[in-house]
Design a protein around this motif. Sequence first.
Motif, PDB file in Angstrom:
ATOM      1  N   ASN A 554      -2.843  -8.176  92.010  1.00  0.00           N
ATOM      2  CA  ASN A 554      -4.079  -7.661  92.598  1.00  0.00           C
ATOM      3  C   ASN A 554      -3.802  -6.728  93.769  1.00  0.00           C
ATOM      4  OD1 ASN A 554      -5.590  -9.137  90.779  1.00  0.00           O
ATOM      5  ND2 ASN A 554      -5.911 -10.861  92.148  1.00  0.00           N
ATOM      6  N   ALA A 555      -2.622  -6.882  94.371  1.00  0.00           N
ATOM      7  CA  ALA A 555      -2.274  -6.049  95.524  1.00  0.00           C
ATOM      8  C   ALA A 555      -1.734  -4.679  95.119  1.00  0.00           C
ATOM      9  CB  ALA A 555      -1.245  -6.763  96.392  1.00  0.00           C
ATOM     10  N   LEU A 556      -1.559  -4.462  93.799  1.00  0.00           N
ATOM     11  CA  LEU A 556      -1.039  -3.171  93.326  1.00  0.00           C
ATOM     12  C   LEU A 556      -2.170  -2.145  93.274  1.00  0.00           C
ATOM     13  CD1 LEU A 556       1.289  -4.373  90.429  1.00  0.00           C
ATOM     14  CD2 LEU A 556       1.958  -3.654  92.724  1.00  0.00           C
ATOM     15  N   VAL A 557      -2.684  -1.813  94.422  1.00  0.00           N
ATOM     16  CA  VAL A 557      -3.800  -0.865  94.521  1.00  0.00           C
ATOM     17  C   VAL A 557      -3.260   0.504  94.914  1.00  0.00           C
ATOM     18  CG1 VAL A 557      -5.472  -2.648  95.089  1.00  0.00           C
ATOM     19  CG2 VAL A 557      -4.217  -1.512  96.932  1.00  0.00           C
ATOM     20  N   PRO A 558      -3.977   1.553  94.538  1.00  0.00           N
ATOM     21  CA  PRO A 558      -3.504   2.898  94.906  1.00  0.00           C
ATOM     22  C   PRO A 558      -3.436   3.062  96.417  1.00  0.00           C
ATOM     23  CG  PRO A 558      -5.260   2.995  93.252  1.00  0.00           C
ATOM     24  CD  PRO A 558      -5.199   1.577  93.725  1.00  0.00           C
ATOM     25  N   MET A 658     -10.862  -2.926  87.262  1.00  0.00           N
ATOM     26  CA  MET A 658      -9.790  -3.327  88.180  1.00  0.00           C
ATOM     27  C   MET A 658      -9.397  -2.185  89.110  1.00  0.00           C
ATOM     28  SD  MET A 658      -6.344  -3.568  85.831  1.00  0.00           S
ATOM     29  CE  MET A 658      -7.004  -4.920  84.868  1.00  0.00           C
ATOM     30  N   GLY A 659      -8.982  -2.561  90.305  1.00  0.00           N
ATOM     31  CA  GLY A 659      -8.655  -1.566  91.320  1.00  0.00           C
ATOM     32  C   GLY A 659      -7.187  -1.228  91.406  1.00  0.00           C
ATOM     33  N   ARG A 660      -6.349  -1.837  90.558  1.00  0.00           N
ATOM     34  CA  ARG A 660      -4.908  -1.604  90.641  1.00  0.00           C
ATOM     35  C   ARG A 660      -4.553  -0.223  90.087  1.00  0.00           C
ATOM     36  NH1 ARG A 660      -0.545  -3.953  87.037  1.00  0.00           N
ATOM     37  NH2 ARG A 660       0.110  -1.816  87.399  1.00  0.00           N
ATOM     38  N   VAL A 661      -3.321   0.203  90.361  1.00  0.00           N
ATOM     39  CA  VAL A 661      -2.821   1.476  89.844  1.00  0.00           C
ATOM     40  C   VAL A 661      -2.701   1.365  88.327  1.00  0.00           C
ATOM     41  CG1 VAL A 661      -0.963   3.169  89.954  1.00  0.00           C
ATOM     42  CG2 VAL A 661      -1.522   1.822  91.969  1.00  0.00           C
ATOM     43  N   THR A 662      -3.150   2.404  87.611  1.00  0.00           N
ATOM     44  CA  THR A 662      -3.119   2.372  86.152  1.00  0.00           C
ATOM     45  C   THR A 662      -2.384   3.599  85.617  1.00  0.00           C
ATOM     46  OG1 THR A 662      -5.321   3.400  86.135  1.00  0.00           O
ATOM     47  CG2 THR A 662      -5.212   1.008  85.893  1.00  0.00           C
ATOM     48  N   TYR A 663      -1.809   3.417  84.415  1.00  0.00           N
ATOM     49  CA  TYR A 663      -1.043   4.482  83.758  1.00  0.00           C
ATOM     50  C   TYR A 663      -1.441   4.536  82.283  1.00  0.00           C
ATOM     51  CZ  TYR A 663       1.733   3.880  87.997  1.00  0.00           C
ATOM     52  OH  TYR A 663       2.121   3.768  89.313  1.00  0.00           O
TER      53      TYR A 663
END
Length: 739
Positions: A554-558, A658-663
């Motif tokens: 969850n902490a993997l946010v931009p 979700m607010g995490r970084v996505t690819y």
Amino acid sequence: MANAAQTTGADPKAEELRRRNVAGQPAGAPAVARAPEQEKSKDKPFSVLALLDEYEFIWAPLIFTALAFFTRMYKIGLSPIVTWDEAHFGKFGSHYLKREFYFDVHPPLGKMLVGLSGYLAGYNGSFEFKSGDTYPPELNYTFMRLFNSVFGAVCVPLAYWTAKELNFRRPTVWLVTMMVLFENSYTTISRFILLDSMLLCFTFTTVFCWSKFHRQQHDPFSPEWGLWLMLLGVSIGCVTSVKWVGFFVTALVGLYTIEDLWHKFGDLKMPKIELATHLAFRVFGLILIPFAVYVFSFYLHFLILENSGPGDAQMSSLFQANLRGTEVGKDSPLEIAYGSRATLKNMGYGGGLLHSHHQTYPEGSTQQQITCYHHKDANNDWFFYPNRHDAEYNPEEPLRFPANGDAIRLIHAQTGRNLHSHQVAAPVTKADWEVSCYGNTTVGDTKDHWVIEVVRDAASRDYSKIRTLTTAFRLRHADLGCYLRAGNVNLPQWGFKQIETTCVKQNNPRDVYTHWNVESHVNEKLPAGDPGSYKSPFFQDFIHLNVAMMTSNNALVPDPDKQDDLASSFWQWPILHVGLRMCGWNDDIVKYFLLGNPIVYWGSTASLGVLALIVAWHVIRWQRGYPDLKPADIDHIHYSGIYPIIGWFLHYIPFVAMGRVTYVHHYYPALWFAILVSGFCIDWATRSLNKQISWAIHGVLYVTVIGLFVLFRAISFGMVGPSSQWSHLKWFESWRITD
């Protein structure tokens, strides 16, 4: 299209009776009606074509599988450099070979398989897998990539058999298989040391086992029915043990199971004991078996990683103390005395070490910051001192031991300041009081006092002394009555993104984030103990690690302060708006560009809307009284069309929220369901056409899919030389294939 009775010479009345029997299936039963060209005639004369038609179920998947292994493995060792996330997952595989404990946000099964590939390749785990580095001669990276590519290749025959089980006609079965086989992004992602090919493989096996189990619903409790139920459970356990994205396909199976049991619950003719047996089988097959597989992967994870490593701090102190080579608890005295220098570990899931540094809060009290920190350094050290009302600590005095109910002071070893709290709102969690460092050994007040409240002790029920590792205690502020707490809230950049530590006003003894233990301890006057002899319970470690994984994920946010050129947004994936450069783009290295086959992406995305129109059209027609669809047709739409689109939504919509970084690779499991939806739409649209016209339409689609794959083959097999050679592939500015 001629019906089976006309083409085979069967009795029309018998044929009509057969059709009525099919149409009379109960709601929720699997579709069994085969397409006309799939029905076989006993009177058909022998020929080579007839023989090929008879054994198509053997030679077709063999050909597709051979092509799958070719596309996934051709020139797989061309690039000798660490490419994209090989830097992460190759490194995790190395930790298994060195048996060093590490921490990652994903479950361990896929990474253990990476470690297995390294073991089979004769790799010793010594390479650091730094991004862009060249593989050393002694590391057979080609074999490790080949091992991974097998999972990607297996997806192709699974696509073939799944399409057959969903009752698609032969031309559509081939089309669906080709859309997986000649999908450039699936090909590319399968050629490196990554988890994605494993995730896709187990997603495919789950859908396949679900379709096989669904087709056995007419014969419940048979050996084959039970086999596919259990295999479905094993597959669910595997896919969730690779990445948590696997829980999305698990949710699809769960929805199917709920609907299936609901239909059986409404069948008043079904004996209650049979209904209860159905429920028991599904609990065993779809809950207990997956859970056992998932837990077993962590059991192996803990069993293999027996040495201390870079991920120790994420686990409990007692767990760390049982690792080989650890410094936690090593030579530490067992009992804490005044004057002891110690580190305090938060016992919450993913908890860190109580920490302070010279930096101050930018607002509030502006006093010295208190945080929790996972990395071990001298700023985590604290001295145990008596409170200001007791006799001052004298290094020459006899030992005094703090106990349950005693008020103490904690003095930061590096700065000499007291752990302190006051009626100032915490910087992020405003409902709590701020915790800071203030004063020194002589300057301060009673707001430096903390009362020890022992929760439990793994070594003894005698709470007259606090013990290293084994004693769990809380620290209650003597004046405010609040409790020292380190949750999962991260401070802003001024706090170095470390964990906010506060004094929480609510007294909740079960809140593990208010529980602390002494992790390391130095006191020359006390003999060394052996707190590592106390074992940490497996399920406690299992839960602890899973919550820590969830917290970190969850902490993997931009980060707004950083530009991530590889990241992309959810809306870009279905329309193939962007690709992803998997490595550097210099002329002297082999380049790979993660981009899908345009016709597969655009066609599958368009089919999502087409299916919605098909369903809406027939619902309107049904409401108006037109008997267009037989029960078997409705069943086919339900299970072969609607369930795949539900699978697509379950795999796609979470990334919207979700607010995490996505690819771009986060879309690949959803793409499989979109391909199934496209297969259904094409199959439905061509089912009433003349056989030759239907084959012609499918033939055009075959050529388009294959042709575009061949056109874009370089982005998968490797682009050698200047990227400008492939400028003809840059259809849009957002496709950064060239400079």
